[in-house]
Every structure is written in structure tokens, then in C-alpha cells.
Design a protein around this motif. Structure first.
Motif, PDB file in Angstrom:
ATOM      1  N   ASN A   1     -22.125  -4.778 -28.801  1.00 15.39           N
ATOM      2  CA  ASN A   1     -21.605  -5.116 -30.136  1.00 15.39           C
ATOM      3  C   ASN A   1     -21.840  -6.600 -30.402  1.00 15.39           C
ATOM      4  O   ASN A   1     -20.924  -7.409 -30.269  1.00 15.39           O
ATOM      5  CB  ASN A   1     -20.091  -4.855 -30.212  1.00 15.39           C
ATOM      6  CG  ASN A   1     -19.713  -3.436 -29.860  1.00 15.39           C
ATOM      7  OD1 ASN A   1     -20.490  -2.506 -30.079  1.00 15.39           O
ATOM      8  ND2 ASN A   1     -18.510  -3.250 -29.345  1.00 15.39           N
TER       9      ASN A   1
ATOM     10  N   ASN B   1     -22.017  -1.117 -31.955  1.00 18.75           N
ATOM     11  CA  ASN B   1     -22.952  -0.160 -31.357  1.00 18.75           C
ATOM     12  C   ASN B   1     -24.393  -0.400 -31.779  1.00 18.75           C
ATOM     13  O   ASN B   1     -25.126   0.532 -32.093  1.00 18.75           O
ATOM     14  CB  ASN B   1     -22.530   1.273 -31.694  1.00 18.75           C
ATOM     15  CG  ASN B   1     -21.124   1.544 -31.207  1.00 18.75           C
ATOM     16  OD1 ASN B   1     -20.795   1.277 -30.050  1.00 18.75           O
ATOM     17  ND2 ASN B   1     -20.268   2.018 -32.093  1.00 18.75           N
TER      18      ASN B   1
ATOM     19  N   ASP C   1     -26.765  -1.026 -30.033  1.00 21.08           N
ATOM     20  CA  ASP C   1     -27.704  -0.422 -29.077  1.00 21.08           C
ATOM     21  C   ASP C   1     -28.146   0.972 -29.510  1.00 21.08           C
ATOM     22  O   ASP C   1     -29.141   1.486 -29.007  1.00 21.08           O
ATOM     23  CB  ASP C   1     -27.081  -0.370 -27.681  1.00 21.08           C
ATOM     24  CG  ASP C   1     -25.664   0.175 -27.685  1.00 21.08           C
ATOM     25  OD1 ASP C   1     -24.878  -0.231 -28.557  1.00 21.08           O
ATOM     26  OD2 ASP C   1     -25.342   1.012 -26.826  1.00 21.08           O
ATOM     27  N   SER C   2     -27.396   1.579 -30.441  1.00 23.66           N
ATOM     28  CA  SER C   2     -27.803   2.919 -30.876  1.00 23.66           C
ATOM     29  C   SER C   2     -28.608   2.886 -32.170  1.00 23.66           C
ATOM     30  O   SER C   2     -28.924   3.916 -32.745  1.00 23.66           O
ATOM     31  CB  SER C   2     -26.558   3.791 -31.069  1.00 23.66           C
ATOM     32  OG  SER C   2     -25.792   3.277 -32.135  1.00 23.66           O
TER      33      SER C   2
ATOM     34  N   ALA D   1     -20.996  -0.619 -24.442  1.00 24.99           N
ATOM     35  CA  ALA D   1     -21.514  -0.726 -25.814  1.00 24.99           C
ATOM     36  C   ALA D   1     -22.009  -2.152 -26.037  1.00 24.99           C
ATOM     37  O   ALA D   1     -21.481  -3.096 -25.459  1.00 24.99           O
ATOM     38  CB  ALA D   1     -20.410  -0.412 -26.804  1.00 24.99           C
TER      39      ALA D   1
END
Lengths: 80, 358
Positions: B223, B242, B244-245, B221
Motif C-alpha cells: 500500500n 493493494n 500490487d494487484s 499487501a
């Protein structure tokens, strides 16, 4: 709204977003962000709140015209 | 049955004050639910429970200082029978808020006063207090920063790489995007930069993670810890979990929320313990470049300077462009300059094609 009312609305919103600022430190002809250490997020929030109160959205291209309390006040007087 | 203990909210934390319970005995709790608030030197943090079940027993009263690992409550999982006998009480000191504040101001160790009764009142502090020398006691936050940064400089062999990035294409693109939007949907350059750093880390994941047990441990992840200055004093670096999402709009929205909650003292424990890399953007303060100190056990820090008008060579012409200096601080135990250079190159490349950041 009179000019005085707009000015106090601006000061009120600065204090609302950055509550630890002392009202006496807000100098009307000083750059708001630099003199009060207000970052771009807080500055955007101040403009967001003012757009709800005064019904005027300041486009990004006009940010240079709202850099001080005095300039911001004049801008809102002109565009309301 | 399992014990819900005072979590460690950072390597520098020894204890915290259980301020408020959000649940009572017998309540049903779900995984990730905020069940208490604790006050640390980073402010008030909401703490979550990591399992589903029932609050069997609350072991610690509100406004109690507890060291890390102290059992705070017992959680009974579904299907288990309630216990009947008294759970073991942990050692704790009861201190009134006024007494705690006074003790802090006077620099008095609370445990030294609590012997015997386990309780401390304001009057005790006042009778014990001796005049202090002129050196003022630094705040808890200052002390926490001091400990982490000393450890970092002692343990981490830093290397630094800087690159100048032409920000004109990205800023023009953002201006055009914002011109089509209402004030509430505007994206700030800070969000665009975080999005670009996160995407660059997807290409160069070696910088995103920790140095643990003498080995790098790359985190799946991303962060990023965002350095957020508090209006009064100090700095907190909570994680944008997160990231990256998230697309660009979501990054802006979550960043705004994180800044607001940081300044209101409403962070969650996961946000102050699960950072995988730090991004510090001193651009608002007007400095050109930032050579940061890595926050252990992380292995990298990205420092972004002010975006400023600067001379820029394009082809064989000299022009003026918006230029930003991006500096990577890397842990040389975990990565080499080559990895760092690859990251900065990717970051630069993304900012030249900002539409890819949406």
C-alpha cells in the motif's frame, strides 16, 4: 470561437481544476505548470476538459506548444 | 454488541471532530460501509465500519470533538436483541463551528472553557481571548507533520542510497503507447514509476512494512503512500491500497482518483492508516534528488527526482539521455544497504524493460 473566448475557456479550466489559484496570478506568457505549481495530473485534466469543450486533443508530442496560456490559445486557434 | 470508536488515524492524532453521520439509529450496515465523516488535521476523512449489523445507538452528536477511542456508536450484530437501557455517554465537549475556528486562531485550549456545562459558544471564546504574541499558530496539519517528522528523525537511523536511472527507454515506450490512445486513457510517467516501485517491492519485500515492538513486520499487501501536495498548503500521503494487484492502467486510474479525493478532502480511514512505504516524487518541482524522512512506523521511503536531460555513457560513447535519480531512505534497524541496493537495482532493471510494467 474567437481567440478571446478560447483564452477565457483556458483560464476557466485552470481555475476549475486548481480552485485555489487566484485568477490574477495567471500570467498569459508564463509557463502554466511552473508558475502556478500545477502537476502533470492537473495539467492532463485541464487538457482533457478543454478537449471536450473545443474538440481538440493535444497529443503528448505537442505539449511543448501548449506550455503557456498564450501558446495554448494559439494552438487551439490553429487546430480547431 | 460492539462499540464503534473514534479510530486512530495516524500516530500523531489525539482527537478529531465527528462532522457527519451517514447512518441513523436502526440502519443496517455492512462491513466496509462508510458510516461517518470526521475532520482531522489531515482534512475530512470518511470512516468505515468493520462489521455487519445494525446501528443500535448513536452516542455522539455531529460536530463533536472526540478523543481517539471514544465510543461513537453501538453496533448490534445480526441475531442479537436490541438493548433497552441507556448506553453510557462519553465525555464530550459541544462547540459551535464558529467557536472552534476562533479558538484555533487564538490558540485557546477548548477543554479549559468547557468545565461545568460541557458547551462552548463563540461569545465565550471572544471574552476569554487575550492578545497573542507575534508568533502565529501553525496549522493543525503543520503541527502533525512536525510531530511525525521529529519522531522519525529521533528514532529512525536512516541510511540513503541513490542510483541514476536512464529513463529514455521507459519514456519512449510510454510515448508510443499514449500515441495510440485517446487523451482520457493516457498514462503519466508518475503512474509508470509507482508501478515500477511496486513491482520491485515484490522482489524485495523487506522494505515494505513496519518497525513494531523492536522487530520488522513485513506487510503482505503493498500500500504505497503517495505524497500529494495540496494546492494551498501542506502535504498528505494517503495509501494507494493493494497497488500490487493493479496493472498499469488501473494504477493510473486509481492514482488519479486518489489525488482528486485527497485534494477534495474525501479520503477514507484505511487510506490514511494502512500505508506500508512512502513514494515521494518531487519531479514536478524540478529538483534532482529527494532524501526523504521515513514516516514511522514505516521502514522505507523512495524519493524520485526530476527526469532531466543528462550526459550518459553507453558503451564507449557519450550521449544525452533522460535521467532520473532514485533515492532510497531505509530504516537501518530493519534492513541493511544490501537490501536497499537490491531494490534500486530491480527498479532500474524494470524501467529498462517497461513492457513488463503493463
Amino acid at each position: 470561437m474567437t481567440q478571446e473566448q478560447i483564452k477565457s475557456a483556458i483560464i476557466e479550466q485552470i481555475l476549475e481544476i486548481a480552485p485555489d489559484i487566484d485568477e490574477a496570478d495567471i500570467i498569459p506568457d508564463k509557463n502554466i505548470q511552473r508558475s502556478l505549481e500545477i502537476d502533470s495530473f492537473d495539467f492532463l485534466k485541464i487538457l482533457m476538459n478543454l478537449s471536450e469543450i473545443l474538440g481538440v486533443e493535444v497529443p503528448e508530442s505537442d505539449y511543448a506548444k501548449v506550455d503557456t496560456v498564450d501558446h495554448m490559445c494559439a494552438y487551439f486557434m490553429e487546430h480547431r | 454488541m460492539s462499540q464503534f470508536v473514534m479510530p486512530s488515524l495516524g500516530a500523531d492524532m489525539e482527537s478529531a471532530i465527528l462532522m457527519e453521520w451517514h447512518v441513523k439509529e436502526g440502519d443496517h450496515v455492512t462491513k466496509g460501509q462508510v458510516i461517518a465523516e470526521v475532520e482531522t488535521n489531515k482534512g475530512v476523512i470518511e470512516i468505515e465500519v468493520f462489521e455487519e449489523g445494525f446501528v443500535e445507538k448513536i452516542l455522539v452528536k455531529e460536530e463533536t470533538e472526540c478523543s481517539v477511542g471514544t465510543p461513537l456508536a453501538i453496533i448490534r450484530t445480526e441475531g442479537e436483541k436490541p438493548i433497552t437501557k441507556e448506553a453510557p455517554q462519553s465525555e464530550r465537549i459541544k462547540v459551535s463551528p464558529a467557536a472552534r475556528k476562533k479558538a484555533k486562531e487564538m490558540g485557546i485550549e477548548l477543554s479549559s472553557l468547557a468545565e461545568g456545562t460541557g458547551e462552548i459558544h463563540l461569545s465565550q471564546i471572544e471574552t476569554t481571548s487575550k492578545p497573542l504574541s507575534n508568533t502565529s499558530q501553525p496549522s493543525g496539519m503543520r503541527q502533525a507533520i512536525a510531530r511525525a517528522m521529529s519522531r522519525s528523525n529521533a528514532e529512525i537511523p536512516h541510511y540513503y542510497l541513490t542510483t541514476s536511472i536512464n529513463m529514455t527507454p521507459a519514456l519512449h515506450w510510454l510515448e508510443a503507447l499514449n500515441a495510440t490512445r485517446g487523451i482520457k486513457e493516457r498514462i503519466l510517467p508518475a503512474a509508470l514509476l509507482i508501478r515500477a516501485v511496486v513491482l520491485a517491492l515484490k522482489t524485495v519485500p523487506e522494505l515494505n512494512g513496519f518497525w513494531e515492538n523492536d522487530a520488522p513486520n513485513i506487510s503482505p499487501a503493498i500500500n504505497p503512500a503517495i505524497a500529494i501536495a495540496l494546492h494551498k498548503e501542506g502535504l498528505i500521503t494517503p495509501a494507494l491500497l493493494n497497488a500490487d494487484s493493479m496493472g498499469l492502467d488501473e494504477t493510473m486510474h486509481q492514482l488519479d482518483d486518489l489525488i482528486t479525493r485527497t485534494r477534495a478532502g474525501k479520503l477514507r480511514n484505511t487510506e490514511i492508516t494502512q500505508q506500508t512505504i512512502t513514494i515521494t516524487n518531487l519531479g514536478d518541482l524540478g529538483v534532482e534528488s529527494v532524501f526523504g524522512v521515513i514516516y514511522p512506523p514505516q521502514i522505507a521511503l523512495v524519493g524520485l527526482g526530476r527526469i532531466m536531460d543528462a550526459p550518459w555513457a553507453e558503451g564507449d560513447a557519450l550521449c544525452v539521455r533522460k535521467v532520473m535519480k532514485a533515492t532510497l531512505a531505509g530504516d537501518h534497524r530493519a534492513t541493511d544497504g544490501r537490501t536497499g541496493a537490491k531494490f534500486l537495482e530491480k527498479l532500474n532493471d524494470l524501467l529498462q524493460h517497461p513492457q513488463e510494467l503493463l
